[in-house]
Design an enzyme around this catalytic site. Structure first.
Site, PDB file in Angstrom:
ATOM      1  N   ASP A  62       0.869  -1.186   0.000  1.00  0.00           N
ATOM      2  CA  ASP A  62       0.000   0.000   0.000  1.00  0.00           C
ATOM      3  C   ASP A  62       0.896   1.222   0.000  1.00  0.00           C
ATOM      4  OD1 ASP A  62      -2.303   1.759   0.319  1.00  0.00           O
ATOM      5  OD2 ASP A  62      -3.327   0.114   1.340  1.00  0.00           O
ATOM      6  N   HIS A  85     -13.015  -2.151  -7.461  1.00  0.00           N
ATOM      7  CA  HIS A  85     -14.234  -1.334  -7.613  1.00  0.00           C
ATOM      8  C   HIS A  85     -13.982   0.155  -7.376  1.00  0.00           C
ATOM      9  CE1 HIS A  85     -15.986  -1.139  -3.235  1.00  0.00           C
ATOM     10  NE2 HIS A  85     -14.691  -1.036  -3.220  1.00  0.00           N
TER      11      HIS A  85
END
Lengths: 351, 351
Positions: free
Chosen positions: B214, B260
């Site tokens: 991340d 998404h």
């Protein structure tokens, strides 16, 4: 911790019924489905589809939807059970939305959802403040009578009165059938709003005369509604305030979604005025989303009471036992609670 | 119109199953129950009751509730199934809320509800605008990357990362069991946030090494979480951006609630980078609230896609068939969809 049982052969997980986070997450994010329906009502999607069904491209144009979200929005309404989409991609209303959410039909109940969308959804954003301070969180934040602001604005008043019809229709139709009307000749609906309660009653009971009682500003909206139902000959309007005026006399006095708007002293005062206005043998009928006496089952009634916290300076919902107690203090006898429909019940008392 | 059948002897109404306004009114006002739970999480009621149960008077004091709404608020939580109240009036958590909504427990999933309360509830108030304009309606209203604002504020970032753990826990535990981990030795979780996915996998599969990937700001929060789960020896952090850096190599690359967030071009780019980073025989695992191919059943997946409309400039949720198509374009074979838990499914592809 949640225990996961791994069945080596099937590699399937068996979750125990509880504890699971499903109910927590479902409820915590339920405002998504709620707001999706409210926006659809705001955009008059159901009214438009009642005129004629259409495919995605057509509906984007007719409804003014941006291509990015249009398909997800319409398909979410399909998955939530408010629209159908057939094999050719044509969207149409379900039987429920065709009947209840088409603005062109008298059966439209979307007024309550328009009001929920404009007013209640944002006001409920301040629920934490309401619960911590005990103060209302709507236009009248600070303590004045919320109805003063509402009744002063004709557009807001009309929306509010239509909303009241929408949320009350099912209960009104049930009262029109369930109460023993054969024993009485007249009724007055106190705080009548658009007049849907007295409308449903007199439509179902052709022997009855009805009066709708509310502040004078309501008169024209009431009379329009009564005329549209062809009831002019038997139903009339009486303008006044239940704070400063006596209640119009009749065999049956009705309070539909009225008592919960007010504090305890006003609730008691209204029942005393009802007793004074009734003839011997007359009946008072109070209905609301009456909370079960144990206060453990009727979640909607308890949430409606929180809605009164947000909307009014002193209103609250109550149990059948609470209401029977106030009725008995006012002199009523033979008090009983009878379920109507959904979360609503009526409480009946006899003079 | 709704047809009421009056049975003369019982005076009972029989409503036909449809049409009725029940589902419409229930959904349209479902934000009441939603916001009640969100406010309870905000006020840390479940955390307080996990310390010790209490009666109304005690809880008013301990939780800072005003007497006007306190009882309705707590009893609404009882009626909604989130609290118990016993015969002596003592409120306590249910097994679900005791496990999942006590902040002191590692099983706490309330982060998603804290974020829903602070951010999503008000942003969803602008759903109509989002559907009409196609533009996001959160802090980044106007089009910039929403994660830039979020990652720049340590408090918001921590809330967001905890929220992601809360909403993903069930799916993460299911992946840890359902995927054929015996065939692989390492995995990298792309967009790992707090690291709950790699945590659940490596807790359940002691032979695996894991990496969380991340942005560098996430590192300390990730490492704290991994340490609290005793996984330091097998799980490490890799700081970087999946826009500008290659993905860390591993036998399995995971994208949990990542695809998404992004537009179609980014979804494809990420799957191409995954293909490049994997060894022959390696697997990509994508999970989200995968919409059913007919787009008629998984309401939560479709609503999540509307949430991406509100939260991101280009994100959207998708069907299993959509995802398999993108995977095949990137070169993956043997693609399949497997249900996880609730609305979530994973899509697996093999290099």
């Amino acid at each position: 911790m949640t225990i996961l049982l791994l069945l080596p052969q099937s590699r399937e997980l068996i979750y125990p019924m509880h504890p699971t986070p499903d109910h927590i997450l479902h409820t915590g994010l339920a405002f998504w489905s709620s707001k999706t329906l409210l926006s659809a009502v705001e955009m008059e999607i159901f009214t438009e589809l009642a005129k004629h069904p259409g495919d995605l491209a057509t509906l984007q144009g007719r409804l003014g939807l941006h291509p990015r979200g249009a398909r997800d929005f319409l398909d979410a309404l399909v998955a939530l059970g408010f629209l159908h989409r057939d094999g050719d991609g044509i969207y149409r209303n379900t039987p429920d939305t065709e009947l209840f959410l088409d603005k062109a039909k008298p059966s439209y109940i979307g007024g309550i959802l328009e009001m929920a969308n404009h007013r209640l959804y944002p006001f409920w954003g301040s629920l934490t403040t309401a619960v911590r301070t005990g103060e209302s969180q709507n236009e009248s934040k600070g303590g004045q009578d919320p109805f003063t602001a509402l009744y002063a604005d004709p557009a807001k008043l009309r929306e509010f009165l239509r909303a009241m019809s929408g949320v009350s229709r099912g209960a009104n139709m049930a009262i029109a059938q369930k109460f023993p009307w054969g024993e009485y000749r007249s009724c007055t609906d106190i705080g009548t709003a658009q007049g849907d309660l007295v409308t449903q009653i007199t439509l179902a009971q052709p022997h009855l005369q009805g009066i709708g009682f509310d502040l004078p500003e309501v008169g024209p909206i009431f009379e329009e509604y009564i005329a549209s139902n062809g009831l002019d000959a038997r139903v009339s309007f009486a303008g006044g305030s239940f704070f400063t005026d006596e209640l119009p006399k009749a065999d049956v006095l009705l309070f539909g979604h009225i008592l919960h708007d007010w504090d305890l002293a006003t609730k008691r005062m209204l029942l005393q005025k009802a007793y004074a206005a009734l003839p011997a043998g007359g009946a008072v009928v109070v209905y609301d989303s009456i909370i079960d006496d144990a206060r453990k089952e009727n979640a909607f009634g308890l949430l409606m009471s929180l809605n009164m916290l947000i909307e009014t300076p002193g209103g609250f919902d109550y149990t059948g036992a609470d209401c029977i107690g106030w009725m008995q203090e006012a002199g009523f006898t033979n008090c009983r609670v009878e379920h109507l429909v959904g979360p609503d019940s009526m409480v009946i008392g006899i003079k």
